[in-house]
Structures are given as structure tokens and as C-alpha cells.
Design an enzyme around this catalytic site. Structure first.
Site, PDB file in Angstrom:
ATOM      1  N   ASN A  41       0.849  -1.198   0.000  1.00 34.10           N
ATOM      2  CA  ASN A  41       0.000   0.000   0.000  1.00 34.10           C
ATOM      3  C   ASN A  41       0.880   1.242   0.000  1.00 34.10           C
ATOM      4  O   ASN A  41       2.108   1.145  -0.021  1.00 34.10           O
ATOM      5  CB  ASN A  41      -0.968  -0.029   1.191  1.00 34.10           C
ATOM      6  CG  ASN A  41      -0.229  -0.080   2.507  1.00 34.10           C
ATOM      7  OD1 ASN A  41       0.511   0.838   2.844  1.00 34.10           O
ATOM      8  ND2 ASN A  41      -0.423  -1.159   3.260  1.00 34.10           N
ATOM      9  N   PRO A  70      -3.140 -11.726  10.508  1.00 34.89           N
ATOM     10  CA  PRO A  70      -3.402 -11.533  11.938  1.00 34.89           C
ATOM     11  C   PRO A  70      -3.474 -10.043  12.250  1.00 34.89           C
ATOM     12  O   PRO A  70      -2.778  -9.240  11.613  1.00 34.89           O
ATOM     13  CB  PRO A  70      -2.177 -12.169  12.602  1.00 34.89           C
ATOM     14  CG  PRO A  70      -1.111 -12.161  11.566  1.00 34.89           C
ATOM     15  CD  PRO A  70      -1.806 -12.284  10.240  1.00 34.89           C
ATOM     16  N   LYS A 124     -10.621  -2.474  18.533  1.00 36.92           N
ATOM     17  CA  LYS A 124      -9.245  -2.946  18.790  1.00 36.92           C
ATOM     18  C   LYS A 124      -8.960  -3.046  20.284  1.00 36.92           C
ATOM     19  O   LYS A 124      -7.953  -3.628  20.689  1.00 36.92           O
ATOM     20  CB  LYS A 124      -8.226  -2.000  18.145  1.00 36.92           C
ATOM     21  CG  LYS A 124      -8.414  -1.790  16.653  1.00 36.92           C
ATOM     22  CD  LYS A 124      -7.528  -2.688  15.819  1.00 36.92           C
ATOM     23  CE  LYS A 124      -7.847  -2.521  14.341  1.00 36.92           C
ATOM     24  NZ  LYS A 124      -6.998  -3.315  13.475  1.00 36.92           N
TER      25      LYS A 124
HETATM   26  N1  CTP Z   1      -3.392  -3.157  12.436  1.00 33.48           N
HETATM   27  C1  CTP Z   1      -2.625  -4.217  12.853  1.00 33.48           C
HETATM   28  N2  CTP Z   1      -2.707  -5.416  12.205  1.00 33.48           N
HETATM   29  C2  CTP Z   1      -3.548  -5.569  11.161  1.00 33.48           C
HETATM   30  C3  CTP Z   1      -4.337  -4.498  10.702  1.00 33.48           C
HETATM   31  C4  CTP Z   1      -4.232  -3.295  11.352  1.00 33.48           C
HETATM   32  O1  CTP Z   1      -1.867  -4.080  13.810  1.00 33.48           O
HETATM   33  N3  CTP Z   1      -3.589  -6.739  10.552  1.00 33.48           N
HETATM   34  C5  CTP Z   1      -3.328  -1.897  13.174  1.00 33.48           C
HETATM   35  C6  CTP Z   1      -2.736  -0.734  12.419  1.00 33.48           C
HETATM   36  O2  CTP Z   1      -1.342  -0.658  12.632  1.00 33.48           O
HETATM   37  C7  CTP Z   1      -3.470   0.446  13.031  1.00 33.48           C
HETATM   38  C8  CTP Z   1      -4.832  -0.127  13.356  1.00 33.48           C
HETATM   39  O3  CTP Z   1      -4.650  -1.526  13.466  1.00 33.48           O
HETATM   40  O4  CTP Z   1      -2.896   0.847  14.242  1.00 33.48           O
HETATM   41  C9  CTP Z   1      -5.906   0.157  12.361  1.00 33.48           C
HETATM   42  O5  CTP Z   1      -5.466  -0.142  11.073  1.00 33.48           O
HETATM   43  P1  CTP Z   1      -6.409   0.129   9.813  1.00 33.48           P
HETATM   44  O6  CTP Z   1      -5.739  -0.458   8.605  1.00 33.48           O
HETATM   45  O7  CTP Z   1      -6.810   1.570   9.759  1.00 33.48           O
HETATM   46  O8  CTP Z   1      -7.699  -0.655  10.208  1.00 33.48           O
HETATM   47  P2  CTP Z   1      -8.179  -2.108   9.938  1.00 33.48           P
HETATM   48  O9  CTP Z   1      -8.131  -2.875  11.207  1.00 33.48           O
HETATM   49  O10 CTP Z   1      -7.431  -2.695   8.804  1.00 33.48           O
HETATM   50  O11 CTP Z   1      -9.698  -1.849   9.563  1.00 33.48           O
HETATM   51  P3  CTP Z   1     -10.373  -1.384   8.164  1.00 33.48           P
HETATM   52  O12 CTP Z   1      -9.500  -1.896   7.062  1.00 33.48           O
HETATM   53  O13 CTP Z   1     -11.697  -1.979   8.217  1.00 33.48           O
HETATM   54  O14 CTP Z   1     -10.444   0.127   8.193  1.00 33.48           O
END
Ligand code: CTP
Length: 405
Positions: free
Chosen positions: A213, A310, A350
């Protein structure tokens, strides 16, 4: 950013080939907003001229304790009283030995001895041949100078002017600047161990292709720098980015979300703060192939199946140490719209006390950002600014929360 605005630095040069770097250091200090008064020894003038240092600092250089420009004829007193810090760069092995014994037979050493110890810090950037640096006498002197209140900024390693390779080079001007800026930051996180994830992850499809990304990692790296400036021990688990590691930060490079999870779990037990700034891929190809996927001539694209990665933040936030308050967890949310609502929902999902929302497309790759801090009580905006400035504000916010728990 004018990180040294309002600071007056006395820059002392001892003789050594690293004097050539002092010119660039002087310029860097001034660009960062400091005023710089240069003091040179006779030996330093063998390597670089006072004219160069005067032009760069916009002040006449001092070199003699008998300088008649001072009405009281005491430049060693006057120069040190004005300083917010005295920085000796380069500092030779001989000058370290001299400082150690409190000898004062020329202006630079006289001024160091005459400085009010409690008010004017002494910062030392050694520069010498690797054997001189490794010599027990130098190491002993360094330890004693630290015990006497000086800050040794360390040395670099690599090819030396003498043709040898090893430790003892003076740090580069940019590294010294980073250390000096850090020196002046309040130590709000002293004693804390901060673990940070940063950057994107890369999920392999085959050996030559993958999914990633647009995260640049700049925000997470800025937080790592700000936390280290605030006195924390910092470990940075970084996805594939080509950013320089902030000074004094331990870095673990990873590629995929699974690697990031593994590295995080192996470091998290020592941490007291966990900040998940990484843009972790939500899914990865279920079955990456060992060989490159070739076109088969049918015009039909390959079908990719995905599996969920995960959730690193949620996993850490559910650990016993996070739940009983020994580990403070901070999440990030990269959203494209409805920032406050999505961030608040994500914070609850979270299970973290603090979540930092930002608009992904408006910040990915940029040097600026704007943050929305979301906790159980509501939201607080940190307006757009350089990522390092925002990181420092976030660090002070986290420090306040740690203090109140
Ligand atoms: N995060 C993580 N592990 C993942 C996905 C996300 O630790 N597999 C953490 C990111 O580092 C961030 C937070 O969770 O601190 C939110 O990440 P984000 O990508 O915005 O959210 P998602 O959980 O992926 O939710 P969505 O894609 O539905 O917005």
C-alpha cells in the site's frame, strides 16, 4: 523546522581532519535556528580557516584567551555565560584527556573549565583514529568525562582519513544535529520502552510480485524519533521502506504482516508503550507460488485467493500486560472519510485506550499530516503540521496519559 530556535551554541573546534565537517555542522545548526559562536584552537586553524567559520556563523571567531575585543579581557567567562550548550566538534583524544584533568592553558579548555556546570551542558563529538579511540586511556577518559557531567555524542564507524577502517570517525553533521536537537527536548518518556510498528507490509503473490500500500512509514519513523528524543528506549519494527533509522533507535526490518506480527511479539514483553502506526495489509494471497506465475497464452488472468492477516494491534491489546495497565497501547486509523466515527469505532474494536485517526490519501508519502486523537472521552484535533512536530505532540500526550494512570 527551526528545532534550535532561541538556542545559542558555542561550537569549539579542536585540531583534526574532521574539522572539515564542522563547517557543515555550523551551517546545519544555523539552519535549525541556533546562533553559533565558533571558538577554534591553533591546531584547528591548521585544518580549516577562521574565515570559513566566520562566514558560516556570521560572527567573528575566537581563538585566544587574550582577545582584546572583550572589554574585561575574559572571553572564557563571557563566551561560556552566554551559551545554552558548548559543543566540541571535533574533539581530539588529547583534548578529552585535557578536559578530564581540568587543564586550561588556551581559550577552548579554559572556557570549558570556566562554564557553570549546572547551566551550560558540554557536548563532545570525538574524532580520532580507531586505535586511539579503542585505547583504554581514551575509553577511561570518556567514562570519567561522562561521570563529570559531559555528554559524549559517540563516534561513527567506517573509512578513516588515515586509511584504516573502524570506529572513531566524527559523526556526520546531520547525525550530530539530530542528537543536539534531541538533547534539548524534554525527557517526558524517560524510563519507558516504546515499541512502534511503521510503514506498509508487502504480501507476496509470487517471487517477483506482491501486494502493498501507499504508506511511506514517515509518521511511524517520526514517532520513533520523537519518543527517543523524549528519553525512551525505542524499537521500531519497520515494513519495507527506505527511510533512515532515527538516531538511537533499534530497528527490525520486516516484509509481510506475519513477519511484523512475529517481530512485534518477540519485542513486546519488554515494552511499556506500543504504538501501531503501520499500515498492515488486511489480507495476503492464500498460496504464494515458489515460481513466477507465467502467462499461459489463454488471456485469462490467474485467480488469486486471499486469507486474512493476523491483527497485530488487537492481539497485543488483548495481552495480559496491556489489560492490567503495564503496556499502554496506541492504534492508528487510516481512513478516507467519516474520520471521527470510524476512528472511535475502531478504537473500541481494537480495545485500545487511544487511537490516532488520519486521512490516508491526504497523508501517505507526505511530510505533513493532521491527527485526530480519539479516546473514551471524545476527540482532540492536532492541526496539520510537519510529521515530526505532530509526533512530538503525540508523545507528550501519551506521556501525560502514562503519568495519570
Ligand atoms: N493493524 C494491525 N494489524 C492488522 C491491521 C491493522 O496491527 N492486521 C493496526 C494498524 O497498525 C493500526 C490499526 O490496526 O494501528 C488500524 O489499522 P487500519 O488499517 O486503519 O484498520 P483495519 O483494522 O485494517 O480496519 P479497516 O481496514 O476496516 O479500516
Amino acid at each position: 523546522m527551526q528545532d534550535l530556535a532561541g538556542k545559542h551554541i558555542v561550537l569549539g573546534l579542536k585540531g583534526g581532519i574532521a574539522c572539515y565537517k564542522a563547517a557543515e555542522l555550523c551551517r546545519a545548526l544555523i539552519k535549525a535556528g541556533a546562533t553559533v559562536q565558533v571558538v577554534m584552537t591553533e591546531a584547528a586553524e591548521q585544518f580549516i580557516t577562521p574565515v570559513t567559520m566566520q562566514a558560516l556563523s556570521n560572527r567573528t571567531v575566537y581563538g585566544s584567551q587574550w582577545d582584546a575585543r572583550e572589554p574585561n579581557n575574559m572571553p572564557h567567562i563571557n563566551l561560556s555565560r552566554e551559551a545554552d550548550a558548548i559543543l566540541i566538534a571535533p574533539c581530539s583524544a588529547d583534548f578529552m584527556a585535557k578536559l578530564l584533568h581540568g587543564r586550561a592553558d588556551e581559550l577552548l579548555s579554559l572556557m570549558c573549565l570556566a562554564r557553570p556546570i549546572a547551566e551550560v551542558p558540554l557536548l563532545i563529538a570525538p574524532a580520532m583514529n580507531r586505535e586511539m579511540w579503542a585505547h583504554p586511556a581514551t575509553q577511561r577518559n570518556m567514562a570519567q568525562l561522562q561521570a563529570d557531567g559531559a555528554t559524549i555524542l559517540g563516534v561513527g564507524s567506517g573509512f578513516q582519513a588515515c586509511g584504516e577502517t573502524g570506529d572513531g570517525r566524527m559523526l556526520e553533521p546531520a547525525e550530530l544535529l539530530e542528537d543536539i536537537v534531541a538533547f534539548f527536548q524534554p525527557k517526558l518518556l524517560a524510563g519507558q520502552q516504546v515499541l512502534i510498528t511503521a510503514g506498509p507490509t508487502y504480501e507476496a503473490i509470487d517471487p517477483v510480485r506482491g501486494i502493498t500500500n501507499l504508506s511511506s512509514g514517515k509518521m511511524g519513523f517520526a514517532i520513533a524519533r520523537a519518543a527517543r528524543e523524549a528519553g525512551a528506549q525505542v524499537t521500531l519494527v519497520a515494513g519495507p521502506v527506505s527511510l533512515a533509522t532515527p538516531r538511537g533507535v533499534a530497528r527490525v526490518d520486516v516484509r509481510s504482516a506475519q513477519d511484523m506480527m512475529e517481530a512485534t511479539l518477540s519485542c513486546v514483553d519488554a515494552a511499556t508503550v506500543f504504538i501501531a502506526a503501520a499500515a498492515v495489509a488486511d489480507w495476503r494471497p492464500a498460496a504464494p507460488t515458489a515460481q513466477k506465475i507465467k502467462k499461459d497464452g489463454s488471456g485469462k488472468p490467474p485467480e488469486l485467493l486471499f486469507t486474512e492477516n493476523p491483527d497485530i494491534l488487537a492481539t497485543v491489546a488483548q495481552s495480559a500486560r496491556a489489560r492490567d495497565g503495564r503496556l499502554f497501547c496506541v492504534g492508528f486509523a487510516a481512513e478516507s472519510h467519516d474520520l471521527a466515527a470510524h476512528s472511535q469505532a475502531k478504537r473500541k474494536r481494537k480495545g485500545v485506550p487511544l487511537l490516532v485517526g488520519n486521512i490516508g490519501p491526504a497523508t501517505f508519502g507526505q511530510d505533513d499530516n493532521a491527527l485526530l486523537l480519539v479516546d473514551a472521552a471524545g476527540t482532540r484535533e492536532i492541526p496539520r503540521g510537519p510529521k515530526l512536530a505532530l509526533a512530538r505532540l503525540l508523545v507528550s500526550d501519551i506521556a501525560r496519559r502514562l503519568k495519570s494512570t
